[in-house]
Design an enzyme around this catalytic site. Structure first.
Site, PDB file in Angstrom:
ATOM      1  N   THR A 141       0.819  -1.216   0.000  1.00 62.68           N
ATOM      2  CA  THR A 141       0.000   0.000   0.000  1.00 62.68           C
ATOM      3  C   THR A 141       0.855   1.270   0.000  1.00 62.68           C
ATOM      4  O   THR A 141       0.558   2.226  -0.716  1.00 62.68           O
ATOM      5  CB  THR A 141      -0.892   0.001   1.267  1.00 62.68           C
ATOM      6  OG1 THR A 141      -1.576  -1.253   1.334  1.00 62.68           O
ATOM      7  CG2 THR A 141      -1.909   1.115   1.232  1.00 62.68           C
ATOM      8  N   HIS A 191      -5.992   0.834  -7.124  1.00 67.40           N
ATOM      9  CA  HIS A 191      -6.683   0.020  -6.114  1.00 67.40           C
ATOM     10  C   HIS A 191      -6.901  -1.359  -6.702  1.00 67.40           C
ATOM     11  O   HIS A 191      -7.226  -1.490  -7.880  1.00 67.40           O
ATOM     12  CB  HIS A 191      -8.047   0.628  -5.762  1.00 67.40           C
ATOM     13  CG  HIS A 191      -8.957  -0.359  -5.083  1.00 67.40           C
ATOM     14  ND1 HIS A 191      -8.879  -0.614  -3.740  1.00 67.40           N
ATOM     15  CD2 HIS A 191      -9.892  -1.198  -5.571  1.00 67.40           C
ATOM     16  CE1 HIS A 191      -9.759  -1.555  -3.429  1.00 67.40           C
ATOM     17  NE2 HIS A 191     -10.386  -1.933  -4.523  1.00 67.40           N
TER      18      HIS A 191
HETATM   19  P1  GTP Z   1      -6.527  -0.118  -1.869  1.00 69.45           P
HETATM   20  O1  GTP Z   1      -6.241  -1.086  -2.987  1.00 69.45           O
HETATM   21  O2  GTP Z   1      -6.549   1.324  -2.326  1.00 69.45           O
HETATM   22  O3  GTP Z   1      -7.742  -0.514  -1.060  1.00 69.45           O
HETATM   23  O4  GTP Z   1      -5.251  -0.219  -0.917  1.00 69.45           O
HETATM   24  P2  GTP Z   1      -4.870  -1.386   0.075  1.00 69.45           P
HETATM   25  O5  GTP Z   1      -5.891  -2.467   0.082  1.00 69.45           O
HETATM   26  O6  GTP Z   1      -3.458  -1.783  -0.211  1.00 69.45           O
HETATM   27  O7  GTP Z   1      -4.907  -0.612   1.444  1.00 69.45           O
HETATM   28  P3  GTP Z   1      -6.157  -0.298   2.369  1.00 69.45           P
HETATM   29  O8  GTP Z   1      -7.420  -0.847   1.833  1.00 69.45           O
HETATM   30  O9  GTP Z   1      -5.752  -0.650   3.759  1.00 69.45           O
HETATM   31  O10 GTP Z   1      -6.203   1.297   2.293  1.00 69.45           O
HETATM   32  C1  GTP Z   1      -6.929   1.961   1.270  1.00 69.45           C
HETATM   33  C2  GTP Z   1      -6.219   3.244   0.909  1.00 69.45           C
HETATM   34  O11 GTP Z   1      -6.174   4.071   2.073  1.00 69.45           O
HETATM   35  C3  GTP Z   1      -4.784   3.035   0.491  1.00 69.45           C
HETATM   36  O12 GTP Z   1      -4.650   2.854  -0.894  1.00 69.45           O
HETATM   37  C4  GTP Z   1      -4.115   4.308   0.951  1.00 69.45           C
HETATM   38  O13 GTP Z   1      -4.255   5.333  -0.037  1.00 69.45           O
HETATM   39  C5  GTP Z   1      -4.926   4.701   2.176  1.00 69.45           C
HETATM   40  N1  GTP Z   1      -4.309   4.258   3.422  1.00 69.45           N
HETATM   41  C6  GTP Z   1      -4.349   3.024   3.983  1.00 69.45           C
HETATM   42  N2  GTP Z   1      -3.675   2.985   5.148  1.00 69.45           N
HETATM   43  C7  GTP Z   1      -3.219   4.235   5.334  1.00 69.45           C
HETATM   44  C8  GTP Z   1      -2.470   4.855   6.363  1.00 69.45           C
HETATM   45  O14 GTP Z   1      -2.079   4.260   7.354  1.00 69.45           O
HETATM   46  N3  GTP Z   1      -2.189   6.182   6.209  1.00 69.45           N
HETATM   47  C9  GTP Z   1      -2.613   6.862   5.129  1.00 69.45           C
HETATM   48  N4  GTP Z   1      -2.304   8.136   5.028  1.00 69.45           N
HETATM   49  N5  GTP Z   1      -3.316   6.329   4.141  1.00 69.45           N
HETATM   50  C10 GTP Z   1      -3.627   5.030   4.228  1.00 69.45           C
HETATM   51 MG    MG Z   2      -8.020  -2.155   0.301  1.00 68.30          MG
END
Ligand code: GTP
Ligand code: MG
Length: 245
Positions: free
Chosen positions: A109, A148
């Site tokens: 991420t 995403h």
């Molecule tokens: P997605 O494919 O976008 O869903 O990403 P992911 O599955 O790898 O991560 P997750 O679903 O946990 O988080 C969704 C989105 O939130 C990420 O793509 C990041 O842009 C944001 N995000 C997640 N965790 C953090 C964090 O700890 N800090 C910040 N600033 N942004 C976060």
């Molecule tokens: Mg996610």
């Protein structure tokens, strides 16, 4: 159909930072059938409204980065003065291990961790942007990570049904049950209506093909009983690209 390995599906969003940096072609070639063995099942260009953004990232509601996450996916951060450029490209890929294969190509991420742990992955080309409060103090960081991809099969089902109507996907590629809707459903000011009123938008009319779970949700809302999903999760899709969202 969903139990067949070759029908596994996943949702990909090419986010506004990828569009702004002209990385669409690069992302698509990384995910191409030649590289992944996966096929396209759906694609659309979407202006992301508040309801869709909140539904998509519902699991992050309440977190400190949630507001900036919504602004990011809505394109407000990358196109503050050019709302007509705000959009994401939504794609459904289908094939064996679709979820895992695409997550691997995306990488971690956080773009800094992506560069360190998995150089060459798509998110290694992303950036981190400091988040400041009104007084200018740094309170965290924003992760601009270009793409995403659904994390699990359950997430994929929820997300594909949120972004795509059955008729956006060729009939023999649909992985989830559909039903022919029998009632009129309208939406106005955050509420479900069963009859048209001035300024209301039609979500579904009799004869429309819809996800079975969407019809179940609308029926439950109509009866006031426990719902499988929220009204927003159904309405966001049918109001997509209407400006009313
Ligand atoms: P997605 O494919 O976008 O869903 O990403 P992911 O599955 O790898 O991560 P997750 O679903 O946990 O988080 C969704 C989105 O939130 C990420 O793509 C990041 O842009 C944001 N995000 C997640 N965790 C953090 C964090 O700890 N800090 C910040 N600033 N942004 C976060
Ligand atoms: Mg996610």
């Amino acid at each position: 159909m969903p139990h067949r390995k070759e029908f596994e599906q996943t949702l990909v969003l090419i986010k506004p930072d990828a569009l702004k940096n002209s990385l669409t072609g690069y992302v698509l070639s990384q995910l191409s059938e030649f590289h992944t063995g996966l096929r396209f099942a759906g694609s659309k260009i979407v202006y992301v409204g508040q309801m869709l953004a909140e539904e998509h990232y519902a699991e992050h509601r309440g977190k400190v980065f949630f507001p900036s996450l919504l602004e990011y996916i809505m394109g407000q951060l990358h196109y503050p003065d050019e709302p007509w450029k705000r959009r994401v490209i939504a794609l459904v890929y289908q094939g064996v291990d679709a979820v895992k294969k695409i997550r691997n190509i995306c990488g971690p991420t956080n773009p800094h961790i992506a560069r360190e742990k998995n150089p060459g992955c798509i998110r290694a080309l992303g950036t981190l942007v400091p988040l400041k409060d009104a007084a200018g103090n740094i309170i965290g960081e924003r992760m601009d990570n270009l793409i995403h991809a659904s994390a699990t099969n359950e997430d994929a089902e929820r997300e594909i049904k949120l972004w795509f109507a059955p008729t956006d996907i060729p009939p023999f590629m649909r992985a989830y049950p559909t039903e022919i809707n029998q009632a009129h459903y309208y939406f106005k000011d955050g509420s479900l209506l069963l009859r048209h009123e001035p300024e209301s938008m039609c979500l579904l009319a009799p004869g429309d093909i819809a996800w079975k779970t969407d019809i179940d949700t609308l029926r439950s809302l109509e009866k006031g009983s426990e719902t499988v999903g929220s009204l927003g999760s159904v309405a966001a899709k049918y109001l997509m690209n209407t400006e009313k969202e």
